[in-house]
Design an enzyme around this catalytic site. Structure first.
Site, PDB file in Angstrom:
ATOM      1  N   TYR A  52       0.840  -1.206   0.000  1.00  0.00           N
ATOM      2  CA  TYR A  52       0.000   0.000   0.000  1.00  0.00           C
ATOM      3  C   TYR A  52       0.872   1.251   0.000  1.00  0.00           C
ATOM      4  CZ  TYR A  52      -3.710   3.263   0.982  1.00  0.00           C
ATOM      5  OH  TYR A  52      -4.584   4.308   0.872  1.00  0.00           O
ATOM      6  N   ARG A  75     -14.050  14.229 -33.910  1.00  0.00           N
ATOM      7  CA  ARG A  75     -13.360  15.340 -33.261  1.00  0.00           C
ATOM      8  C   ARG A  75     -13.837  16.633 -33.920  1.00  0.00           C
ATOM      9  NH1 ARG A  75     -10.929  13.881 -28.407  1.00  0.00           N
ATOM     10  NH2 ARG A  75     -13.177  13.743 -28.306  1.00  0.00           N
ATOM     11  N   PHE A 126      -8.278  20.833 -25.021  1.00  0.00           N
ATOM     12  CA  PHE A 126      -8.514  19.396 -25.063  1.00  0.00           C
ATOM     13  C   PHE A 126      -9.697  19.127 -24.132  1.00  0.00           C
ATOM     14  CE2 PHE A 126      -8.141  14.927 -23.998  1.00  0.00           C
ATOM     15  CZ  PHE A 126      -8.259  14.421 -25.284  1.00  0.00           C
ATOM     16  N   THR A 127     -10.524  18.151 -24.492  1.00  0.00           N
ATOM     17  CA  THR A 127     -11.810  17.953 -23.816  1.00  0.00           C
ATOM     18  C   THR A 127     -11.680  17.850 -22.294  1.00  0.00           C
ATOM     19  OG1 THR A 127     -11.539  15.598 -24.247  1.00  0.00           O
ATOM     20  CG2 THR A 127     -12.865  16.842 -25.831  1.00  0.00           C
ATOM     21  N   LYS A 179      -0.388   7.023 -23.626  1.00  0.00           N
ATOM     22  CA  LYS A 179      -0.007   7.297 -25.022  1.00  0.00           C
ATOM     23  C   LYS A 179       1.486   7.007 -25.193  1.00  0.00           C
ATOM     24  CE  LYS A 179      -4.031   9.654 -24.559  1.00  0.00           C
ATOM     25  NZ  LYS A 179      -4.828   9.617 -23.322  1.00  0.00           N
ATOM     26  N   ASP A 186       1.360  19.750 -20.883  1.00  0.00           N
ATOM     27  CA  ASP A 186       0.699  18.454 -21.040  1.00  0.00           C
ATOM     28  C   ASP A 186       1.663  17.600 -21.862  1.00  0.00           C
ATOM     29  OD1 ASP A 186      -0.707  16.240 -21.877  1.00  0.00           O
ATOM     30  OD2 ASP A 186      -2.595  17.309 -22.142  1.00  0.00           O
ATOM     31  N   PHE A 188     -19.600  13.625 -26.034  1.00  0.00           N
ATOM     32  CA  PHE A 188     -19.246  12.768 -27.165  1.00  0.00           C
ATOM     33  C   PHE A 188     -19.086  11.307 -26.757  1.00  0.00           C
ATOM     34  CE2 PHE A 188     -15.706  14.794 -25.159  1.00  0.00           C
ATOM     35  CZ  PHE A 188     -14.891  13.732 -24.854  1.00  0.00           C
TER      36      PHE A 188
HETATM   37  C1  P61 Z   1      -7.362  10.306 -26.751  1.00  0.00           C
HETATM   38  F1  P61 Z   1     -12.248  11.232 -26.852  1.00  0.00           F
HETATM   39  N1  P61 Z   1      -6.615  11.414 -24.813  1.00  0.00           N
HETATM   40  O1  P61 Z   1      -6.694  11.130 -27.438  1.00  0.00           O
HETATM   41  P1  P61 Z   1      -6.616  10.251 -19.959  1.00  0.00           P
HETATM   42  N2  P61 Z   1      -4.274  15.208 -22.541  1.00  0.00           N
HETATM   43  C2  P61 Z   1      -4.224  14.790 -23.814  1.00  0.00           C
HETATM   44  C3  P61 Z   1      -4.909  13.652 -24.184  1.00  0.00           C
HETATM   45  O2  P61 Z   1      -4.857  13.241 -25.444  1.00  0.00           O
HETATM   46  C4  P61 Z   1      -5.673  12.922 -23.206  1.00  0.00           C
HETATM   47  C5  P61 Z   1      -5.687  13.418 -21.879  1.00  0.00           C
HETATM   48  C6  P61 Z   1      -4.988  14.545 -21.577  1.00  0.00           C
HETATM   49  C7  P61 Z   1      -7.375  10.451 -25.302  1.00  0.00           C
HETATM   50  C8  P61 Z   1      -8.372   9.671 -24.492  1.00  0.00           C
HETATM   51  C9  P61 Z   1      -9.629  10.470 -24.547  1.00  0.00           C
HETATM   52  O3  P61 Z   1     -12.269  13.479 -25.472  1.00  0.00           O
HETATM   53  C10 P61 Z   1     -11.518  12.432 -25.055  1.00  0.00           C
HETATM   54  O4  P61 Z   1      -5.510   9.333 -19.588  1.00  0.00           O
HETATM   55  C11 P61 Z   1      -3.442  15.559 -24.802  1.00  0.00           C
HETATM   56  O5  P61 Z   1      -7.448   9.781 -21.090  1.00  0.00           O
HETATM   57  O6  P61 Z   1      -7.431  10.659 -18.773  1.00  0.00           O
HETATM   58  C12 P61 Z   1      -6.437  11.786 -23.558  1.00  0.00           C
HETATM   59  O7  P61 Z   1      -5.845  11.573 -20.454  1.00  0.00           O
HETATM   60  C13 P61 Z   1      -6.482  12.730 -20.812  1.00  0.00           C
HETATM   61  C14 P61 Z   1     -10.478  10.345 -25.635  1.00  0.00           C
HETATM   62  C15 P61 Z   1      -9.798  11.521 -23.687  1.00  0.00           C
HETATM   63  C16 P61 Z   1     -11.428  11.323 -25.844  1.00  0.00           C
HETATM   64  C17 P61 Z   1     -10.776  12.491 -23.927  1.00  0.00           C
HETATM   65  O8  P61 Z   1      -7.987   9.364 -27.255  1.00  0.00           O
END
Ligand code: P61
Length: 471
Positions: free
Chosen positions: A85, A395, A137-138, A271, A228, A462
């Site tokens: 833990y 997107r 970013f979303t 990623k 980021d 979305f």
């Molecule tokens: C993706 F449809 N991306 O591209 P988490 N920053 C950035 C990202 O690309 C990102 C996160 C933070 C995704 C997954 C995803 O609208 C969406 O680990 C540059 O996913 O929490 C994530 O990181 C967030 C798909 C996220 C989406 C949000 O596919």
């Protein structure tokens, strides 16, 4: 850190080939479907590719997030998970990897990127403050808004034009940022939120010159600059390729230098870092770190696991080191470019230059007959799935959501459908299947009728919205 740029075999001899620096040890079967199966699956999913079952998908290009294939080293690391833990040895390995490759001294693990975004937004935004960033970013914008911040887009105008060929379309327009500071006052700016690369713009990179200028500007005004770093290694590849003075520097050194111009970073490790789950936050300021380390125990887990198992942290530490390798990155982006070149030969409209993680099809170019309120990019994602079981992601206007003040749709200039390439997963032959399918859908573009939204959730709509075809 190695000072040598590792080049692929083809590249060493000045050839164009970019083949992968690995071979396949284990495979995962895919299910072929018939068109009538896909018609039913898409209807059940409300024409939203996020709502499809993955068993109904043939080639899954929804995202490059958590969909990477891990190496044998990473899988071996999973067996070394120390599931204590507190004080897991895997945390210390991860901490050391982040300190080594990104250069920040203070590290907080989180379960994924948005966990980190939540914490940094809570700790660093006062209600009513502005948060300038290089395109939204979303999840990033949502957490900034939930913390009371007001996002302001300060990316260069070129980023909003899919045909503009500028090499660094992720750059911040320094003039826009200076005007915001002059109008609102430095004290009303929470921090500058810089993403490298810029996902919603098509995976476009930020130049080293830009981050240096931003850093100097922010320091003059006492504003923090946070990065980021989700796809920073891909960004470093573009700097190596396009920016004077970096051709002979390894990606690892370029990424490290980039971070040196920022005050801290967060990352979705799903990623670049070649894992299926994980994230982190890291900063230079000790008092901010203490606040983040305190917040993490409320929302994620103890500060030495942050919502992750020990084995996940081990895989991440190893994946970070693998992500910095030049030959890996050349093959990764080489595959994206291979698909792009096939599509370019058929004049399929897409965002140019092609970015690091995906092809972003320009749905307006496909469907000039559709208004943005008829969801062209969502329509294109549905058509691609119907054609060959390929899953892509909207997107455009659906992803952009609604203005918090007025409640109206945001109408982004870019209306895109993303074909996202997972790392080390699909073959060149899979890319051929994708290209032929996109061409078939492009050839049938005049027949598309668009969609209407019949269900809209409140946050990040979305993911779960439902649609019906317009007749
Ligand atoms: C993706 F449809 N991306 O591209 P988490 N920053 C950035 C990202 O690309 C990102 C996160 C933070 C995704 C997954 C995803 O609208 C969406 O680990 C540059 O996913 O929490 C994530 O990181 C967030 C798909 C996220 C989406 C949000 O596919």
């Amino acid at each position: 850190m190695s000072e040598i740029v590792h080049r692929t075999m083809g590249q060493q001899s000045g050839r164009r080939s970019w083949a992968e620096p690995w071979k396949i040890k284990m495979v995962e079967p895919l299910r072929m479907t018939r068109r009538e199966d896909r018609v039913k699956a898409l209807a059940d999913a409300g024409c939203n590719t996020f709502l499809l079952r993955s068993d109904d998908v043939y080639i899954d290009l929804l995202t490059d997030s958590g969909t990477n294939a891990m190496s044998d080293r990473q899988w071996a690391g999973m067996m070394l998970g120390d599931e204590a833990y507190a004080g897991s040895r895997n945390f210390y390995h991860l901490e050391e990897a982040i300190q080594t490759w990104y250069g920040y001294p203070y590290v907080v693990p989180t379960h994924q990127g948005r966990g980190a975004e939540h914490l940094i937004s809570r700790a660093a935004i006062r209600k009513g403050q502005y948060v300038p960033g290089n395109m939204y970013f979303t999840t990033t914008r949502l957490h900034q808004e939930l913390a009371g911040g007001i996002f302001v887009d300060v990316i260069v105008d070129a980023a909003h034009d899919p045909t503009d060929l500028s090499p660094f379309k992720g750059d911040v327009d320094v003039g826009k940022l200076e005007r915001l500071i002059a109008e609102r006052g430095a004290d009303n700016i929470a921090y500058v939120s810089l993403a490298a690369t810029v996902n919603m713009a098509g995976g476009q990179p930020v130049s080293m010159a830009n981050v240096k200028t931003l850093h100097a500007l922010c320091q003059r005004h006492g504003i923090r600059l946070f990065l980021d770093a989700t796809r920073l290694m891909e960004n470093a590849f573009f700097i190596q390729e396009r920016e004077g003075g970096y051709a002979d520097q390894p990606i690892a050194a370029i990424a490290h230098e980039f971070c040196s111009h920022t005050d801290g970073a967060w990352m979705s490790a799903k990623k670049d870092a070649l894992v299926n789950i994980g994230g982190w936050l890291a900063v230079r300021d000790q008092s901010l770190f203490e606040e983040l380390r305190n917040l993490v125990v409320v929302y994620e887990g103890l500060h030495t696991y942050g919502g992750l198992a020990g084995r996940d942290m081990e895989a991440m530490a190893i994946g970070i080191a693998e992500s910095t390798q030049d030959d890996h990155m050349r093959a990764r982006i080489g595959q994206v470019r291979y698909l792009a070149e096939l599509l370019q030969d058929w004049a399929v409209p897409m965002v140019q230059p092609v970015g690091g993680h995906a092809i972003f099809l320009d749905a307006r170019g496909f469907y000039p007959q559709l208004a943005q309120s008829e969801f062209p990019a969502q329509t294109l994602a549905a058509e691609l799935y119907l054609d060959s079981g390929i899953r892509s992601m909207e997107r455009g206007v659906v992803s952009a959501g609604r203005d918090v003040e007025t409640g109206d749709h945001h109408y982004p200039k870019l209306e895109l459908t993303r074909l996202t390439i997972p790392r080390r997963v699909y073959t060149q032959a899979h890319m051929d299947v994708v290209a032929e399918s996109v061409k078939a859908v492009y050839d049938a573009r005049a027949e598309a009728r668009g969609l209407r939204m019949v269900y809209e959730p409140k946050y990040l709509r979305f993911f779960q919205a439902r649609f019906e075809p317009l007749s």
